[in-house]
Design a protein around this motif. Structure first.
Motif, PDB file in Angstrom:
ATOM      1  N   ALA A  40       0.826  -1.204   0.000  1.00 17.74           N
ATOM      2  CA  ALA A  40       0.000   0.000   0.000  1.00 17.74           C
ATOM      3  C   ALA A  40       0.863   1.258   0.000  1.00 17.74           C
ATOM      4  N   GLY A  41       0.353   2.318  -0.597  1.00 15.47           N
ATOM      5  CA  GLY A  41       1.040   3.595  -0.583  1.00 15.47           C
ATOM      6  C   GLY A  41       1.944   3.807  -1.789  1.00 15.47           C
ATOM      7  N   GLU A  42       2.606   4.954  -1.777  1.00 11.09           N
ATOM      8  CA  GLU A  42       3.504   5.357  -2.860  1.00 11.09           C
ATOM      9  C   GLU A  42       4.944   4.979  -2.489  1.00 11.09           C
ATOM     10  N   PRO A  43       5.597   4.095  -3.245  1.00 16.54           N
ATOM     11  CA  PRO A  43       6.957   3.697  -2.890  1.00 16.54           C
ATOM     12  C   PRO A  43       7.970   4.798  -3.189  1.00 16.54           C
ATOM     13  N   VAL A  44       8.955   4.917  -2.295  1.00 22.57           N
ATOM     14  CA  VAL A  44      10.024   5.883  -2.498  1.00 22.57           C
ATOM     15  C   VAL A  44      11.325   5.253  -2.011  1.00 22.57           C
ATOM     16  N   HIS A  45      12.411   5.551  -2.707  1.00 20.19           N
ATOM     17  CA  HIS A  45      13.697   4.990  -2.293  1.00 20.19           C
ATOM     18  C   HIS A  45      14.196   5.693  -1.040  1.00 20.19           C
ATOM     19  N   GLY A  46      14.714   4.895  -0.107  1.00 18.28           N
ATOM     20  CA  GLY A  46      15.317   5.439   1.096  1.00 18.28           C
ATOM     21  C   GLY A  46      15.961   4.342   1.900  1.00 18.28           C
ATOM     22  N   ASP A  47      17.036   4.688   2.596  1.00 11.23           N
ATOM     23  CA  ASP A  47      17.775   3.725   3.407  1.00 11.23           C
ATOM     24  C   ASP A  47      18.330   4.479   4.604  1.00 11.23           C
ATOM     25  N   VAL A  48      17.960   4.066   5.805  1.00 10.82           N
ATOM     26  CA  VAL A  48      18.426   4.806   6.993  1.00 10.82           C
ATOM     27  C   VAL A  48      19.937   4.729   7.153  1.00 10.82           C
ATOM     28  N   ALA A  49      20.580   3.757   6.500  1.00 10.49           N
ATOM     29  CA  ALA A  49      22.038   3.655   6.544  1.00 10.49           C
ATOM     30  C   ALA A  49      22.699   4.585   5.532  1.00 10.49           C
ATOM     31  N   ASP A  50      21.896   5.249   4.712  1.00  9.98           N
ATOM     32  CA  ASP A  50      22.404   6.178   3.697  1.00  9.98           C
ATOM     33  C   ASP A  50      21.722   7.526   3.895  1.00  9.98           C
TER      34      ASP A  50
END
Length: 307
Positions: A40-50
């Motif tokens: 569900a929802g709009e996917p977005v790239h993200g990484d808490v390690a970056d």
């Protein structure tokens, strides 16, 4: 509101995102692989390690759920502290109204495990950028795919009898994943100024041994349990790796935490978010039914009283 869910493909995140959408919120699902995201929802790239990836993920959102950890890494304490700090600073830079975090129960006066101390540390570090943080502290979450629940289920199903370490007598207060989601959704819209740590749990306080016996009874399995006081945490984690699909590093972190009693000592949340949580046996039946549905066949768990 427009809200970011980190860990959107995880045990909690994949259940939380659709629940938020159902309540009318606009969900941004943060994942390292948005091209394969099907939730569900709009996917977005993200990484808490970056940290460089966080600006794009936080763009335009009003609040965020922080549902990630590095428990499978040997240096998870450092990694989680760095990630929480960077996320908190980035959230502040984007003027978020609230961060909601799912942490862990445990008495601060106890000699807490590295895992539980890390959860406490993350609570504080998420506020590094000045954004208010609402924490829900839980013990074992009962639901298909949850690591602690899978350890319990697989031990019961894989062994005819158990020679167990002394932590099986430690008390905990398990909670159904459905109730965790209900608390998380409600926490998003709590009144301004109510941001603090809330302890959440189901109605049953049980030793780990009692939890396993009740799962065995529901599944109609005999389960003799013989505690062995000298079975060390290191040996316990290797033992778990042999009889479950939990890796040794994650198993060691969880075993270390199992010596700490994790029960609700402050039930303020019951007045702030009032509802009656599900009992342990019902939560187990729901988890088993979900597991069977995942396998593509009808659930075969008795829906009546435990046998």
């Amino acid at each position: 509101m427009r809200v970011l869910v980190t860990g959107a493909t995880g045990f909690i995140g994949r259940r939380l995102a659709p629940a938020l959408v159902e309540q009318g919120h606009e969900v941004v699902a943060m994942t390292r692989h948005p091209e394969t995201y099907a939730g569900a929802g709009e996917p977005v790239h993200g990484d808490v390690a970056d940290p460089a990836s966080l600006a794009g993920a936080l763009q335009g959102v009003e609040a965020a759920y922080y549902l990630v950890h590095s428990l499978g890494s040997d240096d998870f304490v450092r990694r989680d502290a760095e990630a929480a700090t960077e996320f908190g600073v980035a959230a502040g830079a984007h003027s978020l109204r609230r961060i909601v975090y799912l942490g862990g129960l445990g008495n601060d006066d106890d000699d807490l495990s590295d895992h539980l101390r890390s959860r406490r540390q993350v609570e504080g570090l998420l506020g590094s950028g000045g954004v208010p943080v609402t924490t829900l502290r839980a013990g074992i979450v009962i639901g298909h795919g949850g690591i602690s629940w899978e350890i319990t289920r697989q031990l019961v199903e894989h062994l005819p009898a158990m020679v167990t370490p002394r932590w099986v007598m430690t008390r905990t207060q398990p909670i159904a994943v459905q109730d965790v989601i209900r608390y998380l959704v409600a926490a998003l819209t709590l009144p301004e100024g109510s941001d603090r740590a809330y302890e959440i749990g189901g109605p049953d306080v049980l030793a780990y041994a009692d939890m396993m016996r009740r799962v065995a009874r529901i599944e109609g399995r005999p389960l003799p349990i013989v505690p062995v006081p000298l079975l060390s945490p290191g040996l316990s984690s290797r033992w778990l790796a042999l009889v479950t699909d939990v890796d040794t590093a994650t198993g060691r972190s969880l075993v270390d935490s199992m010596v700490n009693e994790v029960v609700v000592r402050d039930d303020t949340v019951r007045t702030v978010i009032p509802f009656e949580p599900m009992g342990y046996d019902d939560a187990v039946r729901r988890a088993l039914a979900e597991r069977d549905a995942d396998r593509g066949r009808p659930a075969d768990v008795d829906g009546g009283p435990p046998r």
